[in-house]
Write a protein that holds these residues in place. Sequence first.
Motif, short mmCIF file in Angstrom:
data_model
loop_
_atom_site.label_atom_id
_atom_site.label_comp_id
_atom_site.label_asym_id
_atom_site.label_seq_id
_atom_site.Cartn_x
_atom_site.Cartn_y
_atom_site.Cartn_z
N ARG A 18 63.33 8.39 58.45
CA ARG A 18 64.07 9.07 59.52
C ARG A 18 63.77 8.41 60.86
O ARG A 18 62.79 7.68 61.00
N PRO A 19 64.63 8.68 61.85
CA PRO A 19 64.33 8.15 63.20
C PRO A 19 62.99 8.67 63.71
O PRO A 19 62.55 9.77 63.35
N LEU A 20 62.36 7.88 64.53
CA LEU A 20 61.10 8.27 65.15
C LEU A 20 61.36 9.33 66.21
O LEU A 20 62.35 9.28 66.93
N LEU A 21 60.44 10.26 66.29
CA LEU A 21 60.46 11.30 67.32
C LEU A 21 59.33 11.02 68.30
O LEU A 21 58.30 10.44 67.92
N LEU A 22 59.50 11.43 69.54
CA LEU A 22 58.44 11.21 70.52
C LEU A 22 57.12 11.83 70.05
O LEU A 22 56.05 11.27 70.27
N ASP A 23 57.20 12.94 69.33
CA ASP A 23 56.02 13.64 68.83
C ASP A 23 55.28 12.83 67.76
O ASP A 23 54.11 13.10 67.47
N ASP A 24 55.93 11.82 67.16
CA ASP A 24 55.28 11.00 66.14
C ASP A 24 54.15 10.15 66.72
O ASP A 24 53.34 9.60 65.96
N SER A 25 54.07 10.07 68.03
CA SER A 25 52.99 9.27 68.64
C SER A 25 51.62 9.81 68.24
O SER A 25 50.67 9.04 68.14
N LYS A 26 51.51 11.11 67.95
CA LYS A 26 50.21 11.66 67.53
C LYS A 26 49.76 11.04 66.21
O LYS A 26 48.57 10.90 65.97
N TYR A 27 50.69 10.65 65.35
CA TYR A 27 50.34 9.97 64.09
C TYR A 27 50.11 8.48 64.33
O TYR A 27 49.25 7.87 63.72
N TRP A 28 50.92 7.89 65.22
CA TRP A 28 50.87 6.46 65.45
C TRP A 28 49.64 6.05 66.24
O TRP A 28 49.25 4.88 66.23
N ASP A 29 49.00 6.99 66.92
CA ASP A 29 47.75 6.70 67.63
C ASP A 29 46.72 6.08 66.70
O ASP A 29 45.98 5.18 67.09
N ASP A 30 46.66 6.57 65.45
CA ASP A 30 45.69 6.03 64.48
C ASP A 30 45.93 4.54 64.24
O ASP A 30 44.99 3.77 64.10
N PHE A 31 47.19 4.13 64.17
CA PHE A 31 47.52 2.72 63.99
C PHE A 31 47.14 1.92 65.24
O PHE A 31 46.46 0.91 65.15
N TRP A 55 55.14 2.44 72.05
CA TRP A 55 55.70 1.86 70.82
C TRP A 55 56.92 2.65 70.37
O TRP A 55 57.97 2.09 70.06
N ILE A 56 56.79 3.97 70.34
CA ILE A 56 57.89 4.82 69.89
C ILE A 56 59.05 4.77 70.89
O ILE A 56 60.21 4.69 70.49
N ALA A 57 58.75 4.78 72.16
CA ALA A 57 59.82 4.66 73.17
C ALA A 57 60.56 3.34 73.01
O ALA A 57 61.79 3.29 73.16
N ARG A 58 59.84 2.28 72.68
CA ARG A 58 60.48 0.97 72.47
C ARG A 58 61.45 1.02 71.29
O ARG A 58 62.54 0.46 71.36
N GLN A 59 61.06 1.69 70.20
CA GLN A 59 61.96 1.80 69.04
C GLN A 59 63.18 2.65 69.39
O GLN A 59 64.30 2.32 69.03
N ARG A 60 62.97 3.73 70.09
CA ARG A 60 64.10 4.61 70.45
C ARG A 60 65.06 3.88 71.40
O ARG A 60 66.27 4.09 71.33
#
Length: 184
Positions: A18-31, A55-60
């Motif tokens: 699915r498309p990335l959501l701004l809230d996904d940054s909490k998961y992507w922090d680990d990466f 990172w997520i803003a760049r994808q969006r």
Amino acid sequence: MPVNYYSYSHESARLIIRPLLLDDSKYWDDFMNSDEATALFPPNLKPPHFTAEDWIARQRKRYADDQLGLLALIEKKSGDFIGMSGLLKQEVEGSPEIEVGYHLLPKFWKKGYAREAALYFMKFGFTVLKPESIISLIHIYNIPSQRVAQTNGLTTNKKVIKNHGPAYVYRISVEEWAKTRSPQ
């Protein structure tokens, strides 16, 4: 390329995509905060200069500008956010290209998810977008990602310095793809 692929419903055998959501940054922090995951990234794409939110803003932004970008990979079995994959517009030595990219949280490495996601997006790309070929730009020291590309039928004979290089340009043509895939 008028297809907004991020608006499609995507799913593979083990993944909801699915498309990335701004809230996904909490998961992507680990990466982003994993020295192992970002070891080959240039400094300007690592914290503190570049964050999970960036990172997520760049994808969006890619969704809006290019109608492409990395999408979230969700493991069906657990519902866990495991990483990102998708198609990207790239320019390599002055030529426009479509790249299949993938980044997984380290705890999901070596489980076949990168291969599965990349195959899904290559099939989508060749079926819907219809490019002559699809590439993967892979850092010369990123052996695991090179293995994923090779297993998926991509080959390389070119090295570039741009695009966060030094990187190998792995490529598969639509003809090579058709030869390796059985009719569905």
